[in-house]
Write a protein that holds these residues in place. Structure first.
Motif, PDB file in Angstrom:
ATOM      1  N   GLN A 383       0.838  -1.207   0.000  1.00 50.01           N
ATOM      2  CA  GLN A 383       0.000   0.000   0.000  1.00 50.01           C
ATOM      3  C   GLN A 383       0.872   1.256   0.000  1.00 50.01           C
ATOM      4  O   GLN A 383       0.568   2.239  -0.670  1.00 50.01           O
ATOM      5  N   GLN A 384       1.981   1.198   0.731  1.00 51.84           N
ATOM      6  CA  GLN A 384       2.924   2.319   0.706  1.00 51.84           C
ATOM      7  C   GLN A 384       3.527   2.513  -0.674  1.00 51.84           C
ATOM      8  O   GLN A 384       3.901   3.623  -1.053  1.00 51.84           O
ATOM      9  N   LEU A 385       3.632   1.384  -1.418  1.00 45.95           N
ATOM     10  CA  LEU A 385       4.235   1.443  -2.743  1.00 45.95           C
ATOM     11  C   LEU A 385       3.199   1.709  -3.827  1.00 45.95           C
ATOM     12  O   LEU A 385       3.401   1.374  -5.001  1.00 45.95           O
ATOM     13  N   GLY A 386       2.063   2.286  -3.469  1.00 48.53           N
ATOM     14  CA  GLY A 386       1.090   2.735  -4.448  1.00 48.53           C
ATOM     15  C   GLY A 386       0.074   1.713  -4.864  1.00 48.53           C
ATOM     16  O   GLY A 386      -0.684   1.942  -5.806  1.00 48.53           O
ATOM     17  N   MET A 387       0.016   0.574  -4.164  1.00 46.62           N
ATOM     18  CA  MET A 387      -0.960  -0.459  -4.532  1.00 46.62           C
ATOM     19  C   MET A 387      -2.060  -0.461  -3.465  1.00 46.62           C
ATOM     20  O   MET A 387      -2.135  -1.339  -2.605  1.00 46.62           O
ATOM     21  N   SER A 388      -2.924   0.535  -3.549  1.00 46.30           N
ATOM     22  CA  SER A 388      -3.918   0.753  -2.493  1.00 46.30           C
ATOM     23  C   SER A 388      -4.992  -0.327  -2.446  1.00 46.30           C
ATOM     24  O   SER A 388      -5.600  -0.560  -1.400  1.00 46.30           O
ATOM     25  N   LYS A 389      -5.271  -0.984  -3.549  1.00 42.38           N
ATOM     26  CA  LYS A 389      -6.339  -1.998  -3.613  1.00 42.38           C
ATOM     27  C   LYS A 389      -5.807  -3.420  -3.462  1.00 42.38           C
ATOM     28  O   LYS A 389      -6.499  -4.393  -3.730  1.00 42.38           O
ATOM     29  N   ILE A 390      -4.570  -3.505  -3.022  1.00 42.28           N
ATOM     30  CA  ILE A 390      -3.895  -4.807  -2.970  1.00 42.28           C
ATOM     31  C   ILE A 390      -4.604  -5.799  -2.047  1.00 42.28           C
ATOM     32  O   ILE A 390      -5.100  -5.428  -0.981  1.00 42.28           O
ATOM     33  N   ARG A 391      -4.666  -7.012  -2.506  1.00 43.44           N
ATOM     34  CA  ARG A 391      -5.095  -8.120  -1.650  1.00 43.44           C
ATOM     35  C   ARG A 391      -4.044  -9.217  -1.750  1.00 43.44           C
ATOM     36  O   ARG A 391      -3.630  -9.605  -2.845  1.00 43.44           O
ATOM     37  N   PHE A 392      -3.615  -9.695  -0.598  1.00 40.31           N
ATOM     38  CA  PHE A 392      -2.574 -10.725  -0.551  1.00 40.31           C
ATOM     39  C   PHE A 392      -3.008 -11.778   0.461  1.00 40.31           C
ATOM     40  O   PHE A 392      -3.284 -11.469   1.617  1.00 40.31           O
ATOM     41  N   VAL A 393      -3.086 -13.021   0.011  1.00 39.51           N
ATOM     42  CA  VAL A 393      -3.606 -14.103   0.856  1.00 39.51           C
ATOM     43  C   VAL A 393      -2.644 -15.282   0.819  1.00 39.51           C
ATOM     44  O   VAL A 393      -2.130 -15.651  -0.243  1.00 39.51           O
ATOM     45  N   VAL A 394      -2.413 -15.860   1.985  1.00 37.35           N
ATOM     46  CA  VAL A 394      -1.653 -17.116   2.059  1.00 37.35           C
ATOM     47  C   VAL A 394      -2.664 -18.258   2.110  1.00 37.35           C
ATOM     48  O   VAL A 394      -3.384 -18.424   3.100  1.00 37.35           O
ATOM     49  N   GLU A 395      -2.751 -18.992   1.027  1.00 37.26           N
ATOM     50  CA  GLU A 395      -3.695 -20.119   0.952  1.00 37.26           C
ATOM     51  C   GLU A 395      -3.011 -21.386   1.452  1.00 37.26           C
ATOM     52  O   GLU A 395      -1.872 -21.672   1.081  1.00 37.26           O
ATOM     53  N   HIS A 396      -3.713 -22.149   2.263  1.00 36.19           N
ATOM     54  CA  HIS A 396      -3.125 -23.337   2.887  1.00 36.19           C
ATOM     55  C   HIS A 396      -3.960 -24.578   2.590  1.00 36.19           C
ATOM     56  O   HIS A 396      -5.190 -24.535   2.586  1.00 36.19           O
ATOM     57  N   SER A 397      -3.278 -25.685   2.342  1.00 32.94           N
ATOM     58  CA  SER A 397      -3.942 -26.986   2.190  1.00 32.94           C
ATOM     59  C   SER A 397      -2.992 -28.065   2.688  1.00 32.94           C
ATOM     60  O   SER A 397      -1.789 -27.832   2.837  1.00 32.94           O
ATOM     61  N   LEU A 398      -3.562 -29.234   2.964  1.00 29.64           N
ATOM     62  CA  LEU A 398      -2.755 -30.353   3.442  1.00 29.64           C
ATOM     63  C   LEU A 398      -2.657 -31.422   2.369  1.00 29.64           C
ATOM     64  O   LEU A 398      -3.643 -31.778   1.728  1.00 29.64           O
ATOM     65  N   MET A 399      -1.458 -31.950   2.195  1.00 28.19           N
ATOM     66  CA  MET A 399      -1.252 -33.052   1.253  1.00 28.19           C
ATOM     67  C   MET A 399      -1.758 -34.348   1.883  1.00 28.19           C
ATOM     68  O   MET A 399      -1.813 -34.482   3.108  1.00 28.19           O
ATOM     69  N   ALA A 400      -2.111 -35.275   1.020  1.00 30.39           N
ATOM     70  CA  ALA A 400      -2.599 -36.561   1.517  1.00 30.39           C
ATOM     71  C   ALA A 400      -1.481 -37.360   2.173  1.00 30.39           C
ATOM     72  O   ALA A 400      -1.705 -38.118   3.116  1.00 30.39           O
ATOM     73  N   ASP A 401      -0.263 -37.192   1.688  1.00 31.03           N
ATOM     74  CA  ASP A 401       0.872 -37.948   2.208  1.00 31.03           C
ATOM     75  C   ASP A 401       1.934 -36.983   2.724  1.00 31.03           C
ATOM     76  O   ASP A 401       1.864 -35.777   2.501  1.00 31.03           O
ATOM     77  N   PHE A 402       2.924 -37.556   3.405  1.00 29.22           N
ATOM     78  CA  PHE A 402       4.005 -36.740   3.945  1.00 29.22           C
ATOM     79  C   PHE A 402       4.942 -36.272   2.830  1.00 29.22           C
ATOM     80  O   PHE A 402       5.241 -37.028   1.907  1.00 29.22           O
ATOM     81  N   GLY A 403       5.394 -35.046   2.941  1.00 26.49           N
ATOM     82  CA  GLY A 403       6.411 -34.519   2.040  1.00 26.49           C
ATOM     83  C   GLY A 403       7.680 -34.250   2.804  1.00 26.49           C
ATOM     84  O   GLY A 403       7.721 -34.357   4.036  1.00 26.49           O
ATOM     85  N   SER A 404       8.742 -33.886   2.102  1.00 22.69           N
ATOM     86  CA  SER A 404      10.017 -33.652   2.765  1.00 22.69           C
ATOM     87  C   SER A 404       9.976 -32.449   3.694  1.00 22.69           C
ATOM     88  O   SER A 404      10.797 -32.327   4.606  1.00 22.69           O
ATOM     89  N   GLU A 405       9.007 -31.535   3.472  1.00 23.65           N
ATOM     90  CA  GLU A 405       8.904 -30.326   4.288  1.00 23.65           C
ATOM     91  C   GLU A 405       7.651 -30.335   5.168  1.00 23.65           C
ATOM     92  O   GLU A 405       7.268 -29.309   5.731  1.00 23.65           O
ATOM     93  N   GLY A 406       6.992 -31.473   5.273  1.00 23.63           N
ATOM     94  CA  GLY A 406       5.754 -31.549   6.050  1.00 23.63           C
ATOM     95  C   GLY A 406       4.584 -31.911   5.148  1.00 23.63           C
ATOM     96  O   GLY A 406       4.766 -32.359   4.008  1.00 23.63           O
ATOM     97  N   LYS A 407       3.374 -31.702   5.623  1.00 23.67           N
ATOM     98  CA  LYS A 407       2.184 -32.003   4.829  1.00 23.67           C
ATOM     99  C   LYS A 407       1.524 -30.731   4.297  1.00 23.67           C
ATOM    100  O   LYS A 407       0.490 -30.785   3.643  1.00 23.67           O
ATOM    101  N   ASP A 408       2.152 -29.586   4.596  1.00 22.00           N
ATOM    102  CA  ASP A 408       1.548 -28.312   4.218  1.00 22.00           C
ATOM    103  C   ASP A 408       1.881 -27.911   2.787  1.00 22.00           C
ATOM    104  O   ASP A 408       3.005 -28.078   2.324  1.00 22.00           O
TER     105      ASP A 408
END
Length: 551
Positions: A383-408
């Motif tokens: 918003q400071q950089l001139g993007m007043s209408k910005i929307r930023f979302v961290v979307e999360h889901s779980l994998m069915a199986d284990f991955g090297s970095e977790g299930k996220d």
């Protein structure tokens, strides 16, 4: 932080040395002046590949050396692990010889390129427009979440358990594969074993049967031989035994007259007894010998079975067949025992899986707490950089199986417009938006861990005016905790530097050379004025430059 950079005989650079400020360093220069060449040279001390084309003078070696203050980076363990001398002021050096050989050094100790790269990447983060592509990379996004969440300890605990889980899973798969393979051979093993087991082989049986067969097939000859011996020794018409007996009696009569006669008498008595024993034993053996066609057939059949098994299994003797039978028995037992072994390994895997599930859940919980922090920080900066209408979302889901970095699984979703649903960054963000996003993310990281020196290579591409001013403010604020070397073409951003360097070309002895110098206050005003209005200086552009420096 990078305190000093020395470069010699690299591309258009003959020799240069730069002493950097520990905060914000501005680097400017005309297009083609050689800013990218300096970055390329810097890349050598973080392990990038190089060849003879980098040598300006082909008969001299190229040297790139960086002097770093590393006391705030907790790197002593790295130096110990790699058997290197630690110093708060550490020197990384790379040399390319005229023969094309690459040599790397850390504090004057020779190291391989991987070790140099491992340390270099902990000290320098070169960020260019091309790196914006990382924003769409899920690994980059997850690493960012972990950095902000402080999930390092939980992630390492998960990875340790994951390695155990994967190792056990591989062992189980290999066990099942081996069991399946050997199960396919079980019928063959069982058939061979049954054949050998039914044969009821005994060691030395072949030799004994062959001897017996010889006796049976020559029974008449053997019987005749023994009978002849008996007749010769004790026949009524001519008896050897009787003659010896008579001779002994003759010597008995004269033994009182001559001592030698007694000795001969004794010897004849012994001969007589031995001959009598031979005759009796030969008679007994002759009575035992009979022609037995049924036994001959039986022995022949048994020997034929043995010969057949020897040929089939390419064995030298019955002992080898018995050994083969025992080996087959072991193989059959092993195949039938795989079920228990597989069940045991499955139970072991289930145990690891349960623990891993718990660690994955703990890791997810830690990560989720960071989502609103990331979203809020990125939105505020953008918003400071001139993007007043910005929307930023961290979307999360779980994998069915284990991955090297977790299930996220995480995905950064972005929208610059209020009427557009957030989508993947790589799909909808423009080049300028990408640059601003990356700056916001880098700025977010500065408070979560000790960052290496960050080099921004024209991160301000695609922006101008008021947005550029605000970007300069953010970068300036960022540099209060992290050393930044900022290559820029915008005067609004260049003016924020604590030190200002200009890259330029010059002609020397008919050769083009790239060099760099730190600008004085007056030189800096001229450089900014040229960036504002072009090479021709005017009161207006100089005034604008002074104003930029004053802000």
């Amino acid at each position: 932080m990078l305190a000093r950079l020395y470069i010699s005989n690299y591309a258009l650079i003959q020799e240069l040395q730069v002493d950097f400020s520990r905060n914000l360093n501005t680097v400017t220069g005309e297009t083609g002046a050689g800013k990218s060449i300096i970055l390329g040279a810097l890349g050598l001390i973080i392990g990038n590949r190089a060849d003879l084309s980098v040598l300006k003078e082909k008969e001299e070696k190229c040297v790139v050396e960086g002097q770093f203050e590393v006391k705030n980076y907790q790197l002593k363990a790295f130096f110990e692990e790699n058997d290197l001398d630690y110093d708060d002021l550490t020197i990384l050096r790379r040399e390319i010889t005229p023969a094309g050989k690459s040599r790397a050094f850390i504090n004057d100790t020779p190291v391989n390129l991987k070790t140099l790269r491992d340390l270099g990447l902990k000290l320098i983060d070169i960020h260019s427009q091309h790196q914006n592509l990382e924003l769409g990379n899920q690994k980059f996004q997850l690493d960012l979440v972990d950095a902000v969440a402080g999930a390092g300890e939980a992630l390492e605990a998960y990875k340790k358990q994951f390695r155990l889980y994967r190792k056990t899973a591989k062992e189980l798969a290999a066990l099942k594969e081996q069991a399946e393979k050997e199960q396919a051979d079980l019928d063959y093993y069982q058939f061979q074993f049954n054949q050998l087991e039914e044969a009821a082989l005994k060691e030395n049986e072949q030799e004994e049967l062959e001897e017996e067969l010889e006796r049976l097939t020559h029974a008449e000859e053997i019987k005749t031989g023994f009978t002849t011996v008996v007749q010769l020794l004790d026949d009524e018409r001519f008896s050897v035994i009787q003659n010896v007996k008579d001779g002994r009696k003759a010597l008995e009569k004269i033994r009182n007259y001559m001592a030698e006669a007694a000795g001969l008498e004794s010897r004849l008595e012994s001969v007589m007894l031995e001959l009598r024993d031979i005759a009796d034993e030969a008679d007994t053996l002759a009575e035992k010998i009979e022609h037995d066609p049924a036994r001959i057939q039986e022995v022949n059949d048994r020997l034929n079975l043995i010969y057949s098994l020897l040929q089939k299994h390419n064995a030298d003797n019955v002992a080898a067949l018995i050994e083969l039978r025992n080996e087959l028995d072991q193989k059959i037992s092993k195949v039938t025992g795989y079920d228990d072994e597989i069940r045991g390994k499955e139970n072991e895997l289930a145990g690891h899986s349960k623990i891993l599930e718990e660690k994955a859940a703990m890791l997810s919980s830690i990560r989720k707490k960071a989502f609103p922090v990331i979203e809020k920080s990125v939105v505020e900066d953008l918003q400071q950089l001139g993007m007043s209408k910005i929307r930023f979302v961290v979307e999360h889901s779980l994998m069915a199986d284990f991955g090297s970095e977790g299930k996220d699984e995480v995905a950064f979703l972005f929208s610059a417009n209020a009427d557009s649903a957030p989508d993947e960054i790589s799909r909808i963000a423009s080049g300028g938006e990408m640059s601003r996003l990356m700056l916001a993310i880098k700025n977010l990281l500065r408070s979560s861990k000790a960052l290496p020196t960050i080099i921004f290579d024209e991160i301000d591409s695609g922006i101008s005016g008021e947005v550029a001013m605000k970007m300069g403010t953010i970068i300036k604020s960022f540099s209060s905790t992290t050393q930044i070397i900022n290559i820029t073409h915008l005067p609004q951003i260049a003016a924020r530097g604590d030190a200002h360097f200009r890259v330029y070309k010059l002609e020397e002895n008919d050769r083009t050379i790239t060099s760099i110098k730190q600008l004085t206050e007056n030189e800096r005003i001229e450089e900014l004025a040229k960036m504002v209005g072009g090479d021709k200086l005017t009161d207006t552009t100089i005034s604008a430059a002074r104003e930029l420096l004053a802000n």
